[in-house]
Design a protein around this motif. Sequence first.
Motif, PDB file in Angstrom:
ATOM      1  N   THR A 137       0.804  -1.264  -0.016  1.00 25.97           N
ATOM      2  CA  THR A 137       0.026  -0.039  -0.093  1.00 25.97           C
ATOM      3  C   THR A 137       0.778   1.147   0.074  1.00 25.97           C
ATOM      4  OG1 THR A 137      -0.272   0.046   2.491  1.00 25.97           O
ATOM      5  CG2 THR A 137      -2.044  -1.107   1.113  1.00 25.97           C
ATOM      6  N   ALA A 138       1.976   1.243   0.682  1.00 23.01           N
ATOM      7  CA  ALA A 138       2.841   2.438   0.637  1.00 23.01           C
ATOM      8  C   ALA A 138       3.292   2.720  -0.943  1.00 23.01           C
ATOM      9  CB  ALA A 138       4.037   1.876   1.434  1.00 23.01           C
ATOM     10  N   VAL A 139       3.602   1.719  -1.682  1.00 27.98           N
ATOM     11  CA  VAL A 139       4.004   1.583  -2.878  1.00 27.98           C
ATOM     12  C   VAL A 139       2.640   2.269  -3.715  1.00 27.98           C
ATOM     13  CG1 VAL A 139       4.436   0.632  -5.321  1.00 27.98           C
ATOM     14  CG2 VAL A 139       5.785  -0.041  -3.184  1.00 27.98           C
ATOM     15  N   GLU A 140       1.515   1.655  -3.465  1.00 27.72           N
ATOM     16  CA  GLU A 140       0.257   1.904  -4.365  1.00 27.72           C
ATOM     17  C   GLU A 140      -0.012   3.443  -4.268  1.00 27.72           C
ATOM     18  OE1 GLU A 140      -1.257  -0.997  -5.320  1.00 27.72           O
ATOM     19  OE2 GLU A 140      -2.707   0.167  -6.572  1.00 27.72           O
ATOM     20  N   ILE A 141       0.158   3.950  -2.986  1.00 29.89           N
ATOM     21  CA  ILE A 141       0.152   5.307  -2.703  1.00 29.89           C
ATOM     22  C   ILE A 141       1.030   6.196  -3.413  1.00 29.89           C
ATOM     23  CG2 ILE A 141       0.310   7.087  -0.712  1.00 29.89           C
ATOM     24  CD1 ILE A 141      -1.274   4.641   1.167  1.00 29.89           C
ATOM     25  N   ALA A 142       2.249   5.978  -3.405  1.00 36.34           N
ATOM     26  CA  ALA A 142       3.288   6.711  -3.949  1.00 36.34           C
ATOM     27  C   ALA A 142       2.789   6.659  -5.516  1.00 36.34           C
ATOM     28  CB  ALA A 142       4.519   6.140  -3.945  1.00 36.34           C
ATOM     29  N   LEU A 143       2.611   5.499  -6.201  1.00 32.46           N
ATOM     30  CA  LEU A 143       1.971   5.640  -7.759  1.00 32.46           C
ATOM     31  C   LEU A 143       0.890   6.343  -7.882  1.00 32.46           C
ATOM     32  CD1 LEU A 143       2.261   1.822  -8.210  1.00 32.46           C
ATOM     33  CD2 LEU A 143       4.142   3.609  -8.990  1.00 32.46           C
ATOM     34  N   ARG A 144      -0.169   6.447  -7.046  1.00 32.36           N
ATOM     35  CA  ARG A 144      -1.239   7.231  -7.142  1.00 32.36           C
ATOM     36  C   ARG A 144      -0.979   8.869  -6.914  1.00 32.36           C
ATOM     37  NH1 ARG A 144      -6.661   5.314  -4.593  1.00 32.36           N
ATOM     38  NH2 ARG A 144      -7.218   7.003  -5.407  1.00 32.36           N
ATOM     39  N   MET A 145       0.028   9.090  -5.829  1.00 35.58           N
ATOM     40  CA  MET A 145       0.427  10.524  -5.633  1.00 35.58           C
ATOM     41  C   MET A 145       1.212  11.052  -6.973  1.00 35.58           C
ATOM     42  SD  MET A 145       1.804  10.643  -1.736  1.00 35.58           S
ATOM     43  CE  MET A 145       0.761  10.746  -0.406  1.00 35.58           C
ATOM     44  N   ARG A 167      13.526  -4.444 -14.301  1.00 35.88           N
ATOM     45  CA  ARG A 167      13.214  -6.026 -14.692  1.00 35.88           C
ATOM     46  C   ARG A 167      13.473  -6.772 -13.501  1.00 35.88           C
ATOM     47  NH1 ARG A 167      16.390  -9.930 -16.021  1.00 35.88           N
ATOM     48  NH2 ARG A 167      17.890  -8.773 -16.170  1.00 35.88           N
ATOM     49  N   GLU A 168      12.597  -7.594 -13.015  1.00 35.78           N
ATOM     50  CA  GLU A 168      12.996  -8.395 -11.687  1.00 35.78           C
ATOM     51  C   GLU A 168      12.412  -7.665 -10.432  1.00 35.78           C
ATOM     52  OE1 GLU A 168      13.866 -11.684 -11.721  1.00 35.78           O
ATOM     53  OE2 GLU A 168      14.007 -11.529 -13.950  1.00 35.78           O
ATOM     54  N   SER A 169      11.714  -6.370 -10.857  1.00 29.00           N
ATOM     55  CA  SER A 169      11.371  -5.740  -9.507  1.00 29.00           C
ATOM     56  C   SER A 169      10.452  -6.315  -8.704  1.00 29.00           C
ATOM     57  CB  SER A 169      11.141  -4.321  -9.990  1.00 29.00           C
ATOM     58  OG  SER A 169       9.917  -4.319 -10.949  1.00 29.00           O
ATOM     59  N   TYR A 170      10.109  -5.887  -7.489  1.00 25.99           N
ATOM     60  CA  TYR A 170       9.130  -6.472  -6.651  1.00 25.99           C
ATOM     61  C   TYR A 170       8.719  -5.273  -5.880  1.00 25.99           C
ATOM     62  CZ  TYR A 170       5.971  -8.668  -3.392  1.00 25.99           C
ATOM     63  OH  TYR A 170       4.955  -9.250  -2.733  1.00 25.99           O
ATOM     64  N   HIS A 171       7.545  -4.825  -5.846  1.00 27.01           N
ATOM     65  CA  HIS A 171       6.913  -3.783  -4.921  1.00 27.01           C
ATOM     66  C   HIS A 171       5.700  -3.912  -4.367  1.00 27.01           C
ATOM     67  CE1 HIS A 171      10.065  -0.924  -6.731  1.00 27.01           C
ATOM     68  NE2 HIS A 171       9.764  -1.592  -7.841  1.00 27.01           N
ATOM     69  N   GLY A 172       5.225  -5.431  -4.155  1.00 26.29           N
ATOM     70  CA  GLY A 172       4.049  -5.551  -3.503  1.00 26.29           C
ATOM     71  C   GLY A 172       3.167  -6.433  -4.281  1.00 26.29           C
ATOM     72  N   ASP A 173       1.959  -6.799  -3.864  1.00 19.61           N
ATOM     73  CA  ASP A 173       0.833  -7.678  -4.305  1.00 19.61           C
ATOM     74  C   ASP A 173      -0.464  -7.063  -4.881  1.00 19.61           C
ATOM     75  OD1 ASP A 173       2.655  -9.498  -3.873  1.00 19.61           O
ATOM     76  OD2 ASP A 173       2.002 -10.034  -1.929  1.00 19.61           O
ATOM     77  N   THR A 174      -0.638  -5.554  -4.448  1.00 17.54           N
ATOM     78  CA  THR A 174      -2.062  -4.962  -4.953  1.00 17.54           C
ATOM     79  C   THR A 174      -1.712  -4.671  -6.403  1.00 17.54           C
ATOM     80  OG1 THR A 174      -1.007  -2.860  -4.171  1.00 17.54           O
ATOM     81  CG2 THR A 174      -2.189  -4.088  -2.850  1.00 17.54           C
ATOM     82  N   ILE A 175      -2.724  -4.559  -7.380  1.00 16.59           N
ATOM     83  CA  ILE A 175      -2.752  -4.394  -8.637  1.00 16.59           C
ATOM     84  C   ILE A 175      -1.713  -3.278  -9.089  1.00 16.59           C
ATOM     85  CG2 ILE A 175      -4.245  -3.687 -10.589  1.00 16.59           C
ATOM     86  CD1 ILE A 175      -4.382  -6.562  -9.612  1.00 16.59           C
TER      87      ILE A 175
END
Length: 459
Positions: A137-145, A167-175
Amino acid sequence: MINLTRQRAFRPGAGLWSPAAMGIDHAQLDRDRIWHPFTQQRAWCEEEPLMIERGEGSHLIASDGRRYIDGVSSLWCNVHGHRHAGIDAAVAAQLEKIAHSTMLGLAHPGAAELADRLVELAPSGLSRVFYSESGSTAVEIALRMAFQFQLQRGGQHTRRTSFVHLRESYHGDTIGSVSVGGIDLFHSTYRPLLFPTHVVEPGDAEDLERVLSVHEEEIAAVIVEPLVQGAAGMLTHPPGYLRRVRELCDAFGVLLICDEVATGFGRTGTMFACEQEGIAPDLLCLAKGLTGGYLPLAATLSSERIYEGFLGAPEQYRTFFHGHTYTGNPLACAAALANLDAFAQERTLERLQPKIGLLWKLLDGVAAMPEVAEVRGRGIMVGIDLGAHDPALRLGHRVTVEARTRGAIVRPLGDVVVLMPPLSISETELRTLVEITAESISAACSDAYPASAKLAQAA
Ligand SMILES: Cc1ncc(COP(=O)(O)O)c(C=O)c1O
């Protein structure tokens, strides 16, 4: 089974019963009722689950009393050990006041104090804190911001609707966080659901420059895991890469999001990985170690410039319409404040340095093992790559099982064995952990390849 659980709830004289006396088989309940994360349930149900009931320092303690070194800090989040007196007391004290109140329309002291402490600690220029509960969610929020910020800048910036990730990045499991994920095994199934992105080679600044120069006007932000791509198997970037990423983002007018969910809170040897390259992102994502591994809390830190891009009269609707029920939970904030106190009072980062030195010296021996292809990582984040093997052998998993019989919990990423113990681990425990891991790798490999093990013995 279910009836037994209910019976337990209604039974008077709670102190008199024990799960064993009540005949509750928790392992069976787990198999009957739980769907575990990132787990093939068929294989899971064929094994006996290890029930962890307690923790103490660097150890996890199972229901049968057996102790295990927590070699992956309970999924990369425990910092100062389990049952840390200061964090325990802070959570208990907060519980005396209130467990939860909302941050939508109300404020509370812990969240305000923690935000101030985080701004003090974070790379300069990050001045605002938005809370949530997980790294995803921290990432999801950063993307939306980042997206909304560009939109609200107006003009040609409204075309900045896309993101660049490695490539090969991982930032979490939300869409949203999966959209900027680059691990096919985890992410490719969902491609039809995800927004399109630009993918660049990890550690290759020229590739990023090429993509930015072609797509400059459509990119809102670049997102990176600084220094180490954890879930990719502890892939490391060459020195200077992160600094160059920052320079390129500036040159092309693109925002930089640093995801320090895994690297933050000392894992790479400094409080934040960004410090090692002297850069500050526009948005910083924190979670995992934020509460010392106690409670789910995450923070997305933003620059004042981004924050100001959302200001306006309510009827202008420049508001960031995002907020979870448990955002900034007071118990979690209390744990996070105590976590930061522990860093200062126990000189955690200073005392970590010799342990990092020892760890990498011990790992020289592991790297020399014939079963090991490569050992990589930074600070106290380690990936022991066993090379390419038939997935059906589940070599990484075999190492986990072997380590368990020897008193350590490790969890692999495929055939990369991860070590990421609490920062508070003692030198003796560190030696034991590496020793157990090396023995477990040997045992697992000879179990998986019995014929070659015999040949090796004969030679
Ligand atoms: C770099 C990074 N970002 C985000 C996440 C997702 O965090 P969470 O599992 O708390 O959602 C992780 C989890 O491992 C991670 O390593």
